[in-house]
Design a protein around this motif. Structure first.
Motif, mmCIF file in Angstrom:
data_model
loop_
_atom_site.group_PDB
_atom_site.id
_atom_site.type_symbol
_atom_site.label_atom_id
_atom_site.label_comp_id
_atom_site.label_asym_id
_atom_site.label_seq_id
_atom_site.Cartn_x
_atom_site.Cartn_y
_atom_site.Cartn_z
ATOM 1 N N HIS A 1 9.667 -3.333 -3.270
ATOM 2 C CA HIS A 1 9.877 -2.128 -2.450
ATOM 3 C C HIS A 1 8.994 -0.979 -2.931
ATOM 4 N N LEU A 2 8.882 -0.820 -4.254
ATOM 5 C CA LEU A 2 8.086 0.280 -4.791
ATOM 6 C C LEU A 2 6.607 0.107 -4.462
ATOM 7 N N LEU A 3 6.141 -1.129 -4.465
ATOM 8 C CA LEU A 3 4.728 -1.361 -4.169
ATOM 9 C C LEU A 3 4.366 -1.017 -2.720
ATOM 10 N N GLU A 4 5.359 -0.894 -1.865
ATOM 11 C CA GLU A 4 5.093 -0.548 -0.475
ATOM 12 C C GLU A 4 5.106 0.961 -0.238
ATOM 13 N N ARG A 5 5.435 1.743 -1.263
ATOM 14 C CA ARG A 5 5.495 3.196 -1.092
ATOM 15 C C ARG A 5 4.083 3.786 -1.148
ATOM 16 N N PRO A 6 3.702 4.608 -0.158
ATOM 17 C CA PRO A 6 2.342 5.160 -0.112
ATOM 18 C C PRO A 6 1.973 5.972 -1.346
ATOM 19 N N GLU A 7 2.918 6.737 -1.899
ATOM 20 C CA GLU A 7 2.576 7.575 -3.049
ATOM 21 C C GLU A 7 2.257 6.745 -4.285
ATOM 22 N N ILE A 8 2.812 5.524 -4.360
ATOM 23 C CA ILE A 8 2.491 4.635 -5.477
ATOM 24 C C ILE A 8 1.194 3.887 -5.192
ATOM 25 N N GLN A 9 1.011 3.461 -3.969
ATOM 26 C CA GLN A 9 -0.242 2.781 -3.613
ATOM 27 C C GLN A 9 -1.454 3.674 -3.848
ATOM 28 N N SER A 10 -1.301 4.963 -3.601
ATOM 29 C CA SER A 10 -2.425 5.882 -3.780
ATOM 30 C C SER A 10 -2.827 6.031 -5.238
#
Length: 354
Positions: A288-297
């Motif tokens: 789930h965390l890997l799908e968050r835009p702020e983490i992907q950025s």
């Protein structure tokens, strides 16, 4: 001519009713005066003690009220301030719109003395260059004794600044309990705190991240030091160790079964020690965390792909129960340094389920 029987009977009932009401009113008045005197004495003692401990206090004159349904004393526009001094090395202030000590007879007959803080309430604490600001309204406190209180508030807004990065977050449906043992022996609990919040919005995380949480819980115990040098509630030298018994929550957009738990002891006043970080259903949470835009950025495409492949490699076969993931997190001067442990766990494939 004699009066009818029913007229005499109702006259007697009226006399009895008037007598009962008169006795009840007299007893209520006596109880009101007795309770008001006790509440006034409690308020004056608390204010005198606060002034002796370095607090300045300004407020409107004390008002009495509540008769015949209860008893209370009230203050409006309360403003208090505390300047740094040797015995209490912190700056603090509190501004309250309306404060009431006491309540209805039903509330007074229950365990503890009710204290209501309605209207806007603002508090500020400056400690070691860190600034904490709190805003609330309709804060309800029940004082069981001077060292034991429970509290609840619909919403508490907190802001961090100073040496801390500027962050703001809110706690909804907050409730808890605080217990003090000022005369505790060395190693015994001097202060205990237990807090629950239904939801936390914008909770600050390392590296500038923030997250919404649900079902948050915090339980800590602060033990007495070997020597009784510090006696201030907010001074770290007043305690020997901080026992983080449970600091846990679930991310707001995941199942309540996804829990992130932090626990362990820290030595005071340096805040050094080792905490244990436990994550239940970590595989689902990591995906789930890997799908968050702020983490992907913040992650390169290659690193994102590597992490996804790692999650696929360590996926849990159908029908098997996933084991919680636990890591030791060293804490030095109040700062957690988990990166080395996380990297080590990844390399050694500790993420694989048995």
């Amino acid at each position: 001519m004699d009066r009818p029987f029913f007229t005499v009977r109702y006259s007697r009932c009226a006399v009895v009713l008037i007598a009962v009401l008169a006795i009840s009113a007299a007893l209520d008045t006596v109880a009101w005066y007795h309770t008001i005197n006790r509440l006034e004495a409690t308020t004056q003692t608390a204010m005198a003690t606060a002034r002796e401990n370095g607090w300045t206090i300004e407020a409107t004159p004390l008002r009495k009220g509540g008769w015949p349904f209860g008893a209370w004393v009230e203050l409006d526009r309360l403003e208090t301030a505390h300047a740094t001094r040797t015995a209490a090395p912190y700056d603090a202030g509190w501004a309250g719109e309306h404060i009431r000590l006491g309540g209805s007879w039903i509330h007074l007959l229950r365990s503890g003395l009710p204290l209501s803080l309605t209207g806007h309430q603002a508090a500020r604490l400056v400690l070691d260059g860190n600034i904490l600001t709190a805003l609330a309204s309709n804060l309800q406190i029940r004082l069981r004794n001077p060292g034991n209180l429970t509290f609840s508030v619909p919403q508490l807004e907190l802001a961090l600044s100073g040496r801390w990065p500027d962050r703001q977050f809110s706690l909804l449906s907050l409730s808890g309990r605080l217990i003090r043992f000022p005369e505790a022996q060395a190693g015994a609990t001097r202060l205990g705190i237990n807090v629950n919040a239904a939801k936390v919005t914008g909770f600050p995380l390392p590296y500038g991240f923030a997250s919404d949480l649900q079902n948050a819980h915090l339980a800590i115990a602060l033990t007495a030091p070997p020597t009784s040098a510090g006696l201030s509630l907010l001074d770290a030298t007043s305690y020997g160790r901080l026992l983080l018994q449970d600091a846990s929550a679930s991310p707001a957009t995941t199942s309540p079964d996804n829990r992130i738990i932090l626990a362990g002891p820290l030595n005071l006043p340096d805040y050094d020690g080792t905490l244990t970080l436990t994550v239940t259903r970590w595989h689902e949470l990591a995906a789930h965390l890997l799908e968050r835009p702020e983490i992907q950025s913040r992650l390169s495409p290659d690193l994102q792909e590597m992490l996804r492949k790692l999650l696929q490699k360590t996926s849990i076969p159908s029908g098997m129960r996933e084991q919680p993931l636990s890591l030791s997190v060293p804490v030095i001067n109040g700062r957690m340094t988990p990166d080395a442990q996380v990297t080590s766990a990844l390399i050694s494939q500790h993420f694989q389920s048995p």
